[in-house]
Write an enzyme that holds these catalytic residues in place. Structure first.
Site, short mmCIF file in Angstrom:
data_model
loop_
_atom_site.label_atom_id
_atom_site.label_comp_id
_atom_site.label_asym_id
_atom_site.label_seq_id
_atom_site.Cartn_x
_atom_site.Cartn_y
_atom_site.Cartn_z
N HIS A 135 -79.04 -69.72 2.40
CA HIS A 135 -78.50 -70.38 3.51
C HIS A 135 -79.73 -71.11 4.19
O HIS A 135 -79.31 -72.59 4.75
CB HIS A 135 -78.10 -69.38 4.74
N GLU A 183 -75.04 -75.44 12.72
CA GLU A 183 -74.57 -74.43 11.85
C GLU A 183 -73.29 -74.84 11.16
O GLU A 183 -72.80 -74.88 10.16
CB GLU A 183 -74.31 -73.21 12.40
N SER A 202 -73.42 -73.60 3.01
CA SER A 202 -73.74 -72.72 2.24
C SER A 202 -72.52 -71.60 1.97
O SER A 202 -72.82 -70.69 1.19
CB SER A 202 -74.86 -71.78 2.95
N1 HBI Z 1 -84.11 -67.04 13.29
N2 HBI Z 1 -85.09 -67.22 11.09
C1 HBI Z 1 -84.06 -67.36 12.10
N3 HBI Z 1 -83.12 -68.37 11.82
C2 HBI Z 1 -82.17 -68.83 12.67
O1 HBI Z 1 -81.32 -69.67 12.26
C3 HBI Z 1 -82.07 -68.15 13.95
C4 HBI Z 1 -83.29 -67.27 14.27
N4 HBI Z 1 -83.02 -66.88 15.58
C5 HBI Z 1 -82.09 -67.09 16.54
C6 HBI Z 1 -80.98 -68.10 15.95
N5 HBI Z 1 -81.25 -68.84 14.71
C7 HBI Z 1 -80.07 -68.38 16.91
O2 HBI Z 1 -79.70 -67.84 18.14
C8 HBI Z 1 -80.50 -70.08 17.48
O3 HBI Z 1 -79.15 -70.40 18.29
C9 HBI Z 1 -81.44 -69.74 18.48
FE FE Z 2 -78.60 -70.90 9.82
#
Ligand code: HBI
Ligand code: FE
Length: 296
Positions: A135, A183, A202
Site C-alpha cells: 500500500h 488516499e 493498491s
Molecule cells: N501512519 N505509517 C502511517 N501511515 C499513514 O498513512 C498514516 C499513519 N498515521 C495516521 C494516518 N495515516 C492518518 O490518520 C492521517 O490522516 C494522519
Molecule cells: Fe495510506
C-alpha cells in the site's frame, strides 16, 4: 528472521483491540524478505499495473516507472531514496505500521514518508485492514516524485502538526482531507477521470469500482466540503472527490486553516453518501450496495 510485524501493544478502543505500533524508525530488513514476500509483491504489482492501465493518472504511472519500480523484487528503500531525494527532496523511512498522528505529520512536514517494512501474506492479497509495504510503496510513494504533489504532502504535514496543536476537531477535518485526496482522490484528465489516491491504486476492486460503478457519487473537490464529509474505513467510498490538477490541491493548502476549522466547528458534518445543491456533480450515485450502517 521471519518478516512479520512486531506489534508493541494493543489498545482497547470502540473497535476492540487495535495494534498500536512503535513510532520507531526501522531499517528495511531487505535480506529477511522471503521468496513468498517477493512473490506477493510481484503478484500485486503485475496485477495492479494491468488494472491501472487507463484508470490511474498519467502522472502516477509515469512516476512509478521513473522510480524504476519493477515486479521482480521488493524494491530497496536505499535504491529509491537517491532518486526521490534528487526529484523532490523526499526520502523513505521504514516503520512498523500506522504511527500516532503527530509522528506521522512530523515526518511528512520533514519530507520523510513512512513506509511499512513488512508485506501482506498471500491470503491477504485482496484486503488488509492496515497499510502494508505494498500500500505504501506501490500506492503512496510514486507521486512523491511529482514536485507539486510532493509540496502538497509536506504542506499537509505542517498543517497536521498545527492541527494537532489546535485540537481533535481540527484533526478530524484534516484527516478527512487526507482521506478524500491522498488516499481516495480522483483527478480529471482530458481523456476522463483517473485515479491518484493510494488507497485505490493498491486495491484491484476499488480501482474498477471508483470509476465504473454507478453506485458512488463523484463530486468536484472543494476544501471545506471535503473537510466536513465523513467516511468509513472498511468499505468502498460512497463519494469520490475529483481535482482538476495537483496544483489545485497545493493551492487549497495555501491559506491558514485555523479560521476554516472555526467556521466548520459551527457546521454539521456531512454523511459520506450525501450530494449537496452546491456540489459540482460528475456523477450522482445510485447508492446501490451501500451498507446503511450508522449513516456514515
Ligand atoms: N501512519 N505509517 C502511517 N501511515 C499513514 O498513512 C498514516 C499513519 N498515521 C495516521 C494516518 N495515516 C492518518 O490518520 C492521517 O490522516 C494522519
Ligand atoms: Fe495510506
Amino acid at each position: 528472521m521471519n518478516a512479520t510485524p512486531k506489534r508493541v501493544e494493543h489498545q482497547l478502543t470502540d473497535k476492540g483491540y487495535v495494534p498500536v505500533y512503535t513510532t520507531a524508525v526501522v531499517d528495511q530488513p531487505w535480506d529477511s524478505y522471503t521468496d513468498e514476500d517477493h512473490a506477493v509483491w510481484a503478484t500485486l504489482f503485475e496485477r495492479q499495473r494491468e488494472v491501472l492501465k487507463g484508470r490511474a493518472s498519467d502522472e502516477f504511472l509515469a512516476s512509478q516507472e521513473a522510480m524504476g519500480m519493477t515486479p521482480g523484487h521488493i524494491p530497496k528503500f536505499s535504491d529509491l531514496n537517491p532518486i526521490l531525494r534528487e526529484a523532490t527532496g523526499w526520502e523513505l523511512i521504514g516503520v512498523e505500521g500506522l504511527l500516532p498522528e503527530l509522528d506521522f505529520f512530523d515526518h511528512l512536514a520533514n519530507r520523510r514518508f513512512p513506509v511499512t517494512w513488512w508485506i501482506r501474506k498471500p491470503d491477504q492479497l485482496d484486503y488488509l485492514s492496515e497499510p502494508d509495504l505494498f500500500h505504501d510503496l506501490f500506492g503512496h510513494v510514486p507521486l512523491l516524485m511529482n514536485p507539486v504533489f510532493a509540496d502538497y504532502m509536506a504542506a499537509y504535514g505542517r498543517g497536521g502538526v498545527k492541527a494537532h496543536g489546535i485540537g481533535p476537531e481540527a484533526l478530524v477535518n484534516l484527516t478527512r482531507l487526507y482521506w478524500y485526496t491522498v488516499e481516495f482522490g480522483l483527478i480529471r484528465q482530458p481523456d476522463g477521470l483517473r485515479i491518484y489516491g493510494s488507497g485505490i491504486v493498491s486495491s484491484k476492486g476499488e480501482s474498477i469500482h471508483c470509476l465504473e460503478s454507478d453506485a458512488p457519487n463523484r463530486i468536484g473537490f472543494d476544501l471545506e466540503r471535503v473537510m466536513r464529509t465523513r467516511y468509513r474505513i472498511d468499505t468502498y467510498q460512497k463519494t469520490y472527490f475529483v481535482i482538476d490538477s495537483y496544483e489545485q490541491l497545493m493551492e487549497a493548502t495555501g491559506p491558514d486553516f485555523a479560521p476554516i476549522y472555526e467556521k466548520l466547528a459551527q457546521l454539521e458534518s456531512i454523511p459520506a453518501g450525501d450530494v449537496l445543491e452546491s456540489d459540482t456533480v460528475f456523477n450522482k450515485g445510485t447508492g446501490e450496495g451501500w451498507l446503511d450502517e450508522g449513516g456514515d
